[in-house]
Write an enzyme that holds these catalytic residues in place. Structure first.
Site, short mmCIF file in Angstrom:
data_model
loop_
_atom_site.label_atom_id
_atom_site.label_comp_id
_atom_site.label_asym_id
_atom_site.label_seq_id
_atom_site.Cartn_x
_atom_site.Cartn_y
_atom_site.Cartn_z
CG ASP A 72 -74.69 -24.59 -45.74
OD1 ASP A 72 -75.26 -25.67 -46.03
OD2 ASP A 72 -73.75 -24.14 -46.40
CG ASP A 93 -75.65 -17.95 -46.44
OD1 ASP A 93 -75.59 -18.87 -45.62
OD2 ASP A 93 -75.61 -18.13 -47.67
#
Length: 391
Positions: free
Chosen positions: A171, A110
């Protein structure tokens, strides 16, 4: 391509009123009012991932979501030119530098969400050299998570943890643009190749033949052989988590921008059809696409906002002669009108009500979340002007 292209639901063929410039200005005005209401509380700290009791608690460098707040500020600055937004966003660079210096929760893919929306955009928009340097440091950390045997970037956690090795999640489609950008900045071909290979593996293993997606997939880090797909946030391993499908729609379209591989555009189209064909009557998805109105499941407005951005990116890549362009435009209008009319969070923190962070872990259910706010604003900016994505 073995992934099926479902015929698009005929309801998208019906012409819809356009999202006029006046409508978009009013919707953006509502967003700016929401950001202004939050701004005094978040110049030294960040909103939490999800709101509680109508307000975002303040946090410091503990999640994957802090970049969405700076992303909102940079969008507001681009739209208005008001320097209060730029000053606030740049003032938070200290926090993003401290996170790198002290290695605070940087064992994650992330890093793209964090540093594309805090530093890469600051560099692109203002030429801030410090921001560029921080983003390159983050890209180096992201590259270290790449396993060349499996061809994937490990999602999160200790790279030596056998339970997490070889795990990629959908993601990451929105995180690999950090490596593409860094490769362009430095000429480092290894970074570009890692990003390209990860997207190729995602298209091969995270996308099922019916154009639905796994949330997560494991590969053997020694042989590269596929092991299994499962879910971390969806309803069950063989269902289709709505936000994951939206990450795929948008991320594969972005993959075309960085590689020129038209197969990514076509894959985005196939995922988009699967997503659109499973929307309820108000065109705002449930948190997993397995649900129907009879299930009385919660919506996930954040997934809808991400999907709009993905559809808009897809439209930019399709020729003007593509016969489905009007239907995709109708879908965008239907989703955006309903998000604004029925789900906008007036008089409370957040922009969109009824988001779901992680249902199975009882996190952020039926409340605004920070990424939903960001992608809703991004969608409005995309639709209102010529805009260069931060991705």
């Amino acid at each position: 391509m073995s992934v099926v292209l479902e015929p698009l639901d005929p309801r998208y063929a019906a012409a819809q009123p356009p999202l006029t410039s006046a409508w978009l200005r009013a919707a953006i005005g509502d967003v700016l009012a929401g950001i202004d209401a939050m701004l005094p509380r978040f110049t030294a700290t960040f909103p939490a991932a999800s709101a509680r009791g109508g307000r975002y608690p303040a946090v410091e460098k503990v999640d994957w979501t802090e970049g969405f707040w700076t992303g909102l500020l940079w969008l507001a600055w681009e739209v208005t030119g008001d320097d209060k937004y730029r000053r606030a966003a740049q003032g938070l660079l200290d926090s993003f530098e401290d996170r790198l210096d002290r290695q605070i929760k940087v064992d994650t893919h992330d890093l793209g969400f964090l540093y594309l929306l805090s530093c890469v955009n600051a560099w692109k928009l203002t030429g801030n050299e410090r921001a560029r340097g921080l983003a390159l440091r983050a890209a180096e950390l992201l590259y270290r998570r790449f396993n060349s045997s499996a061809g994937v970037i490990q999602a999160w956690g200790d790279l030596n943890d056998p339970a997490r090795q070889g795990r990629m999640i959908i993601d990451c489609n929105l995180n690999v643009p950090l490596l593409f950008w860094a490769a362009d900045e430095t000429g480092n071909r290894q970074w570009r190749e890692a990003a390209r290979r990860h997207l190729a593996q995602a298209s091969r293993y995270l996308v099922r033949d019916d154009a639905s997606t796994f949330h997560t997939f494991y590969l053997d880090i020694h042989s590269g052989q596929p092991l299994r797909g499962d879910t971390h946030q969806g309803f069950r391993d063989d269902s289709c988590w709505s936000r994951g499908q939206a990450w795929g729609m948008y991320g594969f379209a972005l993959g075309f921008n960085h590689t020129g591989d038209a197969a990514f555009t076509e894959l985005s189209r196939r995922l988009s059809h699967y997503f659109l064909n499973r929307l309820p009557d108000d065109y705002v998805c449930y948190w997993d696409l397995i649900f129907t109105p009879q299930d009385h499941a919660f919506r996930d407005t954040s997934a809808a906002a991400i999907a709009v951005c993905g559809l808009d990116e897809l439209l930019k890549q399709l020729p003007l002669s593509d016969p489905l362009r009007p239907a995709y435009g109708n879908a965008i209008g239907l989703m955006m009108r309903n998000l604004h009319q029925h789900y906008f969070a007036h008089n409370e923190d957040g922009l969109l009500r009824e988001g779901v962070y992680n249902y199975g872990r009882n996190m952020g259910i039926n409340v605004p979340n920070l990424w939903g706010d960001f992608f809703y604003f991004e969608a409005l900016v995309r639709l209102s002007r010529t805009w260069t994505p931060y991705w």
